[in-house]
Design an enzyme around this catalytic site. Sequence first.
Site, PDB file in Angstrom:
ATOM      1  N   CYS A   1      32.140  30.531  54.814  1.00 48.53           N
ATOM      2  CA  CYS A   1      32.075  30.388  56.262  1.00 48.53           C
ATOM      3  C   CYS A   1      33.212  29.473  56.714  1.00 48.53           C
ATOM      4  O   CYS A   1      33.532  28.484  56.058  1.00 48.53           O
ATOM      5  CB  CYS A   1      30.777  29.804  56.784  1.00 48.53           C
ATOM      6  SG  CYS A   1      29.353  30.813  56.423  1.00 48.53           S
TER       7      CYS A   1
ATOM      8  N   LYS B   1      40.723  38.868  37.267  1.00 48.94           N
ATOM      9  CA  LYS B   1      41.550  39.358  38.385  1.00 48.94           C
ATOM     10  C   LYS B   1      41.224  40.817  38.664  1.00 48.94           C
ATOM     11  O   LYS B   1      41.070  41.227  39.806  1.00 48.94           O
ATOM     12  CB  LYS B   1      43.051  39.256  38.074  1.00 48.94           C
ATOM     13  CG  LYS B   1      43.675  37.899  38.121  1.00 48.94           C
ATOM     14  CD  LYS B   1      43.746  37.268  39.480  1.00 48.94           C
ATOM     15  CE  LYS B   1      42.501  36.534  39.835  1.00 48.94           C
ATOM     16  NZ  LYS B   1      42.282  35.197  39.435  1.00 48.94           N
TER      17      LYS B   1
ATOM     18  N   TRP C   1      30.087  34.031  55.762  1.00 51.97           N
ATOM     19  CA  TRP C   1      29.779  34.559  54.437  1.00 51.97           C
ATOM     20  C   TRP C   1      28.279  34.331  54.297  1.00 51.97           C
ATOM     21  O   TRP C   1      27.815  33.205  54.172  1.00 51.97           O
ATOM     22  CB  TRP C   1      30.555  33.791  53.369  1.00 51.97           C
ATOM     23  CG  TRP C   1      30.404  34.351  51.985  1.00 51.97           C
ATOM     24  CD1 TRP C   1      31.173  35.314  51.398  1.00 51.97           C
ATOM     25  CD2 TRP C   1      29.428  33.972  51.010  1.00 51.97           C
ATOM     26  NE1 TRP C   1      30.725  35.560  50.126  1.00 51.97           N
ATOM     27  CE2 TRP C   1      29.656  34.758  49.856  1.00 51.97           C
ATOM     28  CE3 TRP C   1      28.371  33.059  50.994  1.00 51.97           C
ATOM     29  CZ2 TRP C   1      28.889  34.650  48.705  1.00 51.97           C
ATOM     30  CZ3 TRP C   1      27.601  32.955  49.840  1.00 51.97           C
ATOM     31  CH2 TRP C   1      27.869  33.738  48.709  1.00 51.97           C
TER      32      TRP C   1
ATOM     33  N   GLU D   1      37.539  41.353  40.184  1.00 50.59           N
ATOM     34  CA  GLU D   1      37.233  40.869  41.535  1.00 50.59           C
ATOM     35  C   GLU D   1      37.940  41.661  42.622  1.00 50.59           C
ATOM     36  O   GLU D   1      37.408  41.780  43.718  1.00 50.59           O
ATOM     37  CB  GLU D   1      37.495  39.369  41.671  1.00 50.59           C
ATOM     38  CG  GLU D   1      38.932  38.941  41.563  1.00 50.59           C
ATOM     39  CD  GLU D   1      39.090  37.436  41.590  1.00 50.59           C
ATOM     40  OE1 GLU D   1      38.308  36.744  42.252  1.00 50.59           O
ATOM     41  OE2 GLU D   1      40.027  36.944  40.936  1.00 50.59           O
TER      42      GLU D   1
ATOM     43  N   ARG E   1      37.537  32.534  53.923  1.00 56.89           N
ATOM     44  CA  ARG E   1      36.319  31.805  53.557  1.00 56.89           C
ATOM     45  C   ARG E   1      35.057  32.653  53.687  1.00 56.89           C
ATOM     46  O   ARG E   1      33.969  32.240  53.262  1.00 56.89           O
ATOM     47  CB  ARG E   1      36.156  30.579  54.456  1.00 56.89           C
ATOM     48  CG  ARG E   1      37.295  29.605  54.368  1.00 56.89           C
ATOM     49  CD  ARG E   1      37.061  28.450  55.310  1.00 56.89           C
ATOM     50  NE  ARG E   1      35.922  27.654  54.919  1.00 56.89           N
ATOM     51  CZ  ARG E   1      35.962  26.649  54.071  1.00 56.89           C
ATOM     52  NH1 ARG E   1      37.096  26.285  53.533  1.00 56.89           N
ATOM     53  NH2 ARG E   1      34.867  25.982  53.758  1.00 56.89           N
TER      54      ARG E   1
ATOM     55  N   GLU F   1      41.308  35.531  32.255  1.00 60.46           N
ATOM     56  CA  GLU F   1      41.823  35.497  33.619  1.00 60.46           C
ATOM     57  C   GLU F   1      42.273  36.898  34.060  1.00 60.46           C
ATOM     58  O   GLU F   1      42.023  37.318  35.196  1.00 60.46           O
ATOM     59  CB  GLU F   1      42.965  34.472  33.702  1.00 60.46           C
ATOM     60  CG  GLU F   1      43.663  34.349  35.033  1.00 60.46           C
ATOM     61  CD  GLU F   1      42.753  34.007  36.206  1.00 60.46           C
ATOM     62  OE1 GLU F   1      41.578  33.685  36.002  1.00 60.46           O
ATOM     63  OE2 GLU F   1      43.232  34.102  37.352  1.00 60.46           O
TER      64      GLU F   1
ATOM     65  N   HIS G   1      33.171  41.595  16.203  1.00 59.36           N
ATOM     66  CA  HIS G   1      31.772  41.155  16.182  1.00 59.36           C
ATOM     67  C   HIS G   1      30.962  41.816  17.293  1.00 59.36           C
ATOM     68  O   HIS G   1      29.929  41.291  17.692  1.00 59.36           O
ATOM     69  CB  HIS G   1      31.715  39.625  16.299  1.00 59.36           C
ATOM     70  CG  HIS G   1      32.431  38.941  15.181  1.00 59.36           C
ATOM     71  ND1 HIS G   1      31.927  38.887  13.892  1.00 59.36           N
ATOM     72  CD2 HIS G   1      33.648  38.334  15.134  1.00 59.36           C
ATOM     73  CE1 HIS G   1      32.782  38.257  13.115  1.00 59.36           C
ATOM     74  NE2 HIS G   1      33.844  37.912  13.842  1.00 59.36           N
TER      75      HIS G   1
ATOM     76  N   ASN H   1      28.721  25.783  58.543  1.00 58.30           N
ATOM     77  CA  ASN H   1      29.145  26.190  57.201  1.00 58.30           C
ATOM     78  C   ASN H   1      28.314  25.379  56.215  1.00 58.30           C
ATOM     79  O   ASN H   1      28.413  24.156  56.207  1.00 58.30           O
ATOM     80  CB  ASN H   1      30.635  25.901  57.031  1.00 58.30           C
ATOM     81  CG  ASN H   1      31.094  25.900  55.580  1.00 58.30           C
ATOM     82  OD1 ASN H   1      31.978  25.156  55.209  1.00 58.30           O
ATOM     83  ND2 ASN H   1      30.506  26.714  54.751  1.00 58.30           N
ATOM     84  N   GLY H   2      27.475  26.069  55.428  1.00 53.87           N
ATOM     85  CA  GLY H   2      26.656  25.352  54.460  1.00 53.87           C
ATOM     86  C   GLY H   2      25.281  25.970  54.360  1.00 53.87           C
ATOM     87  O   GLY H   2      25.073  27.121  54.756  1.00 53.87           O
TER      88      GLY H   2
ATOM     89  N   LYS I   1      36.819  32.616  49.361  1.00 54.99           N
ATOM     90  CA  LYS I   1      37.780  31.789  48.634  1.00 54.99           C
ATOM     91  C   LYS I   1      37.213  30.421  48.276  1.00 54.99           C
ATOM     92  O   LYS I   1      37.470  29.895  47.213  1.00 54.99           O
ATOM     93  CB  LYS I   1      39.018  31.628  49.510  1.00 54.99           C
ATOM     94  CG  LYS I   1      40.117  30.843  48.876  1.00 54.99           C
ATOM     95  CD  LYS I   1      41.151  31.756  48.299  1.00 54.99           C
ATOM     96  CE  LYS I   1      42.126  31.020  47.443  1.00 54.99           C
ATOM     97  NZ  LYS I   1      42.332  31.719  46.167  1.00 54.99           N
TER      98      LYS I   1
HETATM   99  C1  F6R Z   1      39.098  33.906  41.165  1.00 55.19           C
HETATM  100  C2  F6R Z   1      38.793  32.790  42.029  1.00 55.19           C
HETATM  101  C3  F6R Z   1      37.538  32.033  41.792  1.00 55.19           C
HETATM  102  C4  F6R Z   1      37.826  30.531  41.894  1.00 55.19           C
HETATM  103  C5  F6R Z   1      36.513  29.731  41.801  1.00 55.19           C
HETATM  104  C6  F6R Z   1      36.767  28.244  41.813  1.00 55.19           C
HETATM  105  O1  F6R Z   1      40.297  34.509  41.506  1.00 55.19           O
HETATM  106  O2  F6R Z   1      39.532  32.492  42.921  1.00 55.19           O
HETATM  107  O3  F6R Z   1      36.962  32.344  40.571  1.00 55.19           O
HETATM  108  O4  F6R Z   1      38.695  30.173  40.867  1.00 55.19           O
HETATM  109  O5  F6R Z   1      35.691  30.067  42.873  1.00 55.19           O
HETATM  110  O6  F6R Z   1      37.417  27.853  42.978  1.00 55.19           O
HETATM  111  P1  F6R Z   1      38.168  26.474  43.091  1.00 55.19           P
HETATM  112  O7  F6R Z   1      39.297  26.498  42.141  1.00 55.19           O
HETATM  113  O8  F6R Z   1      38.612  26.413  44.524  1.00 55.19           O
HETATM  114  O9  F6R Z   1      37.180  25.420  42.751  1.00 55.19           O
END
Ligand code: F6R
Length: 613
Positions: free
Chosen positions: A2, A490, A74, A493, A27, A486, A509, A100-101, A608
Amino acid sequence: MCGIVGYVGFREAYPVLVKGLHRLEYRGYDSAGVALVNGNALNIYKTKGKVSRLERFAETQNVGGNIGIAHTRWATHGEPNDVNAHPHCSESGTLAIIHNGIVENYAVLKAALVENGYTFRSCTDTEVMVQLIEYVRSSNGCTLLEALQIALRQVVGAYAIALIDKNDPDRILAARRSSPLVVGLGNDEYFLASDATPIVEYTDKVVYIDDGEIAVIDRGKPLRVVNFDNVESTFDVRRLEMSICQLEKGSYPHFMLKEIFEQPSTIRDCIRGRINIEADRVTLSGAFDNRERFLAAQRIVIVACGTSWHAALIGEYLIEEMCRIPVEVEYASEFRYRNPVIHNSDVVIDLSQSGETADTLAAVELAKSKGAFIFGVCNAVGSSIPRATDSGAYIHVGPEIGVASTKAFTGQVTVLAMLALTLAREKGSIDREQYIATIRHLVQLPQLIEGALKLDGQIRELSKIFTYARNFLYLGRGYNYPVALEGALKLKEISYIHAEGYPAAEMKHGPIALIDNEMPIIVIATADSLYDKTVSNIEEIKARGGRVVAIVSEGDTVVRGIADYVLEVPQAPEPASCIVSTIPLQLLAYYIAVNKGRNVDQPRNLAKSVTVE
Ligand code: F6R
């Protein structure tokens, strides 16, 4: 999760608010809304969907007024629909709130309000807050500020809220607990937002509001900050270092692609002032200034989530190898709830791009309460985690707007490498030759990344072959194991394709049973100490009919002879190499998602900044 925005001043509020919502859309983007006070009317427009939908809807409405608040959501409580969208209005239609929260005790509060005759239109916890504030004000006959203070003492949970009253068109009240809130100070105007991105265009002077504080924002009067007991707080006015072009896509179709291509320059920014190549010296000052604390530590614990957790794993390998200090890496969400053993001799590193992730922030508080020394590695300047830690280092890669983290990951690994080098030198646990060689490779990273970015066209073509694959496996060993994790994250998501990252040797395994010619297997097989072992793993896959895309070092001939497709990246030793190997994986995920027509910058269900648990 949010985003909230507010404005009071001499401009028309609506354009400022909507532009701010676009900036904060990373957000959360399942619904959006705005509340404006115009004369003695409180106009609220809100709708399910993105901010652009709100704009289309508002085109035909009266959006006049120079005070207002706005929200991009969100969803937590209540599905994304028009009614659950913010702002929410009090029973009398006088007050409007954005939030937001999460209000954890909303059910108890709501039941009490229902008993007192209040009715609710939405399923949100936010509506409970605004009704509670109105109830307190009318039953105590107090001011709105007093009512807010009394109400917030009853609310359990996390919030950044902004509140307006149609009978007081010169004032916004904004409060925070565990969710971010920034106030921008213009000339005769104020802005407020979840982060500075909606503000930077109008002013570079900001105040970060702290937990338990209320900003009293009055048109034409100085900003006041008070706590819930009405005690005035002093505050610092900070200067923003952000620029508008960092917040725009420029000629790129998506922020993610822009951010991938920015990495040569973001790594330059990250190492600037920290590596002195003439003196062959790296100094990460936050670590150097606290070297006694680090070097006396029995162990270092790194807590993080998601992509940051992957960077933390590389940090573990680096610190253990160079400094010979035991390191543990923890998911912040597990760490905070599993009653971990934390000694006051421990150093806890909190790794977070946003600096706002609720679980990581809670891990900071927990470790702090046990007396550990807390070191933050964050990107968003002025965010909650850096303000809660004892010391830290920013990664300085600029605002990351694409929801999938790219440049923050490479910046985090680079900072962790500089941290390991700084401590290793102080401890004397690294030989001079290795120290100098590692520094020189970090300095070369921007060119090495530029080399990897040249694969762009090749990867775009390759991605077409795999667009309709249903599962992917990513394999790597040593430093490249977190890179495999990673790469898989990527892909899943942003393309919504199932992908798993695995240590290459673990394949036998279990995951080896999955191998067929349908599932692409991405193997990071660059020239490192485990190269021969990785080659054997590729042979094992090929012996079972698997299709292999290998990331190899330039000039590789062995893997080229076995794998189905190879992507050659510039050769470098660790840790530079694992940063370089990440680039083609970012590009591959990006192009597959684009081929599938996904919303790359705003993938479904994600946000994000994860400010709820
Ligand atoms: C993946 C991604 C998330 C963040 C995670 C932690 O691309 O962006 O997995 O890495 O939500 O976020 P931060 O780093 O902001 O604590």
